[in-house]
Every structure is written in structure tokens, then in C-alpha cells.
Scaffold this active site. Sequence first.
Site, mmCIF file in Angstrom:
data_model
loop_
_atom_site.group_PDB
_atom_site.id
_atom_site.type_symbol
_atom_site.label_atom_id
_atom_site.label_comp_id
_atom_site.label_asym_id
_atom_site.label_seq_id
_atom_site.Cartn_x
_atom_site.Cartn_y
_atom_site.Cartn_z
ATOM 1 N N ASP A 201 0.876 -1.160 0.000
ATOM 2 C CA ASP A 201 0.000 0.000 0.000
ATOM 3 C C ASP A 201 0.921 1.218 0.000
ATOM 4 O O ASP A 201 2.088 1.131 0.395
ATOM 5 C CB ASP A 201 -0.882 -0.043 1.253
ATOM 6 C CG ASP A 201 -1.672 1.231 1.449
ATOM 7 O OD1 ASP A 201 -2.351 1.662 0.501
ATOM 8 O OD2 ASP A 201 -1.583 1.799 2.554
ATOM 9 N N ASP B 180 0.107 5.141 0.925
ATOM 10 C CA ASP B 180 -0.001 6.070 2.051
ATOM 11 C C ASP B 180 -0.062 5.325 3.379
ATOM 12 O O ASP B 180 -0.929 4.484 3.591
ATOM 13 C CB ASP B 180 -1.263 6.930 1.907
ATOM 14 C CG ASP B 180 -1.264 7.772 0.647
ATOM 15 O OD1 ASP B 180 -1.057 8.985 0.748
ATOM 16 O OD2 ASP B 180 -1.465 7.212 -0.451
#
Length: 222
Positions: free
Chosen positions: A14, A16
Site C-alpha cells: 500500500d 499512504d
Amino acid sequence: MKAPVSRPGALLFDLDGTLVDTAPDLARATNALRTHHGLAPLDYPVIRAQVSNGGSALVTLALGLAREAEGHDEARAFLLEAYGRTIAAESRVFPPLDRLLADWEARARPWGIVTNKPRAYAEPLIEALRLTPGVLICADDLPVKKPSPEPLWEAARRLRTTASDCWYIGDHLRDVQAARAAGMAAVAVGYGYIEEDDDYRAWPADFWFETGVALVEALLGH
């Protein structure tokens, strides 16, 4: 936790709150929205906890406007415009994940990013940070996004690997859900943008790492 017996052939992150600490720049944009509406800035930890929930969640946090409320879309556009002007002013790869990526690339091992961030913001961010993932899958690249497994499958396909050979690493429940649905090892990290009342160790992951140091030690074996 200690390193698992077998390590992955490919890593998917992922973006952020997992690979890159983008909260400072998103917090500045969120408070710019509040200032625009004559409101006092919010404390940084309050904004940080919502970053992984996306721009609409930040608008709701900043102005109390639900996604369906009048003015929400306009406010979101303002926030994203403010964010786009300084997208990597303070954002950095979480240490020591930069060391992990350098080692991974030196060994010619595949890695990539699967994010619910739109490409218009994800691509310039990783370019500014000089990241070179083998694949970048963004929110608007496919008809569906996480927690659907399709973006993870597409990333594995482009890396020419199998889902079962991948770790997907994230700081949100939807990351774990997507990984499990895709048949990948689901890896939850506790250093990301997690709300105060959310226990990441309760997520149905395969592995949990409190810090970036612990994650890197597990993957590099030292």
C-alpha cells in the site's frame, strides 16, 4: 515478530501510511481547506489517523460534510488541488523501508505498489521520491479498487509472479481483506495511519509488524 521461515518472492505495498509517510502534506492541504472556510487548523495527529481513508474522509473530518452532503465534492476538489501543489514537500519513505527497497532491487527481486490513491497524485509522488516499483496500480486503473482482490492480481500479473508468492503489506483493514481475497500473504503494519480505537492486531492478517524496523528485519533476516 521473528522472520517467517519462508520469505516472499515479491512484495506489494500500500502507498499512504505503509510505504510512504504522506500525512504531513495531506495534513497541510486539509488545514488549508479549513482555513479557506474560516476554521482553525486541526492538530496533526487527528488528521494523520484519517489519511488512509482518502480525500473524502479528510473533507468530512475538516468540515463535517458527509460524502453525500452538498458542497462535499467542491471541498474535496479544493483539498486535492491544494495537495497537488506540494505533493512531496515533506512526504518520505518510512525508514528503514528505503534500505529494504535498495536490498530488494539489488537482488533483482520484484516489488510494486497497489494503492487506492488516484494516479494523478500517486505517480508524481513516487517520481518525486525516486521510487522505481516494477508495477504501480492506482485507484482509477481498474473498474474496482481495494478491498477487491483484482488490483492485487493485476499487480502480480504485471510482475510475472503468482499471488501465492506475494506479500501484500498495508496499514488498513481493507488491505488485509484484499490480500486474503487475492490469495496473498496479508501483512498488517502498526506504524501507519490507524485510528485510535482500531486494533490492527485484530485484523485477519498472516503477519503483524509494529514497526518498519521489525518488518525490514523479517524480510532481510537481520
